[in-house]
Write a protein that holds these residues in place. Sequence first.
Motif, mmCIF file in Angstrom:
data_model
loop_
_atom_site.group_PDB
_atom_site.id
_atom_site.type_symbol
_atom_site.label_atom_id
_atom_site.label_comp_id
_atom_site.label_asym_id
_atom_site.label_seq_id
_atom_site.Cartn_x
_atom_site.Cartn_y
_atom_site.Cartn_z
ATOM 1 N N ILE A 79 0.752 -1.235 0.077
ATOM 2 C CA ILE A 79 0.081 0.110 0.124
ATOM 3 C C ILE A 79 0.971 1.349 -0.153
ATOM 4 O O ILE A 79 2.065 1.013 0.299
ATOM 5 C CB ILE A 79 -1.051 -0.075 1.306
ATOM 6 C CG1 ILE A 79 -0.078 0.054 2.546
ATOM 7 C CG2 ILE A 79 -1.907 -1.155 1.403
ATOM 8 C CD1 ILE A 79 -1.111 0.505 3.683
ATOM 9 N N GLY A 80 0.418 2.251 -0.366
ATOM 10 C CA GLY A 80 1.151 3.556 -0.312
ATOM 11 C C GLY A 80 0.500 4.838 -1.205
ATOM 12 O O GLY A 80 -0.309 4.447 -1.987
ATOM 13 N N ALA A 81 0.918 5.673 -0.839
ATOM 14 C CA ALA A 81 0.392 7.161 -1.786
ATOM 15 C C ALA A 81 1.383 8.157 -1.609
ATOM 16 O O ALA A 81 2.028 8.297 -0.819
ATOM 17 C CB ALA A 81 -0.893 7.396 -1.313
ATOM 18 N N ASP A 82 1.643 9.046 -2.613
ATOM 19 C CA ASP A 82 2.570 9.981 -2.725
ATOM 20 C C ASP A 82 2.206 11.220 -1.724
ATOM 21 O O ASP A 82 3.039 11.842 -1.040
ATOM 22 C CB ASP A 82 2.854 10.612 -3.959
ATOM 23 C CG ASP A 82 3.444 9.261 -4.762
ATOM 24 O OD1 ASP A 82 4.183 8.402 -4.555
ATOM 25 O OD2 ASP A 82 3.324 9.606 -6.101
ATOM 26 N N ARG A 83 0.864 11.601 -1.531
ATOM 27 C CA ARG A 83 0.543 12.813 -1.145
ATOM 28 C C ARG A 83 -0.025 12.614 0.197
ATOM 29 O O ARG A 83 -0.626 13.265 0.780
ATOM 30 C CB ARG A 83 -0.411 13.552 -1.989
ATOM 31 C CG ARG A 83 0.232 13.870 -3.264
ATOM 32 C CD ARG A 83 -1.010 14.812 -4.142
ATOM 33 N NE ARG A 83 -2.194 13.994 -4.034
ATOM 34 C CZ ARG A 83 -3.117 13.728 -5.070
ATOM 35 N NH1 ARG A 83 -2.882 14.509 -5.988
ATOM 36 N NH2 ARG A 83 -4.050 13.490 -4.767
ATOM 37 N N ILE A 84 0.715 11.822 1.223
ATOM 38 C CA ILE A 84 0.457 11.523 2.413
ATOM 39 C C ILE A 84 1.272 12.125 3.257
ATOM 40 O O ILE A 84 2.714 11.866 3.212
ATOM 41 C CB ILE A 84 0.264 9.964 2.688
ATOM 42 C CG1 ILE A 84 -0.725 9.361 1.896
ATOM 43 C CG2 ILE A 84 0.051 9.808 4.309
ATOM 44 C CD1 ILE A 84 -2.363 9.849 2.085
ATOM 45 N N ASP A 85 1.045 13.027 4.336
ATOM 46 C CA ASP A 85 1.941 13.721 5.049
ATOM 47 C C ASP A 85 2.290 13.083 6.309
ATOM 48 O O ASP A 85 1.803 11.917 6.371
ATOM 49 C CB ASP A 85 1.299 15.114 5.632
ATOM 50 C CG ASP A 85 0.252 14.981 6.346
ATOM 51 O OD1 ASP A 85 -0.226 13.879 6.876
ATOM 52 O OD2 ASP A 85 -0.479 15.887 6.443
ATOM 53 N N HIS A 86 3.185 13.373 6.982
ATOM 54 C CA HIS A 86 3.795 12.570 8.157
ATOM 55 C C HIS A 86 2.650 12.145 9.200
ATOM 56 O O HIS A 86 2.577 10.999 9.497
ATOM 57 C CB HIS A 86 4.797 13.351 8.972
ATOM 58 C CG HIS A 86 5.514 12.837 10.205
ATOM 59 N ND1 HIS A 86 5.202 13.047 11.057
ATOM 60 C CD2 HIS A 86 6.326 11.872 10.180
ATOM 61 C CE1 HIS A 86 5.796 12.196 12.023
ATOM 62 N NE2 HIS A 86 6.594 11.572 11.376
#
Length: 148
Positions: A79-86
């Motif tokens: 899973i993952g996404a580029d625009r996810i902040d800390h």
Amino acid sequence: LNLYENLIGSKGVMALADALSHNTSLRNLNIDCSNFESGASGLVYPEMSADATNEFVVAGYNELSLSLKTNDTLNRLWIGADRIDHSDATKIASSFANNIKYNTGLKELHLNFEGLSQADGCNIFQETARYNHTCKVFINEKMLNISS
């Protein structure tokens, strides 16, 4: 099942989470870089603020992580996404850490979020490693080194 870079949408991820909670055959699932923030049409709602959009994304990942409490068939999940902040990446990782604690079927969990570091991952998954000795956790494709 490889759904890499697909426009799943918030309704799609909820349906996927429901299906995973009843899964008895799917072994590998890749939904890395899949868009949870869009509607069924695959278009991001322009009238939604970034905060509201991220709430949908975090909620979608949370539902997905909950399905792993009862699914011991799935072996590998990406899973993952580029625009996810800390902050949101930490919430998502914490949800997965809590929900895979007693899951002995999952062998690899790949969390690919720019906002998540190896140190964050070690801190978040430290307690999980005390209970789950079968799952290797990867943060941005680097395996965590956690001693239980």
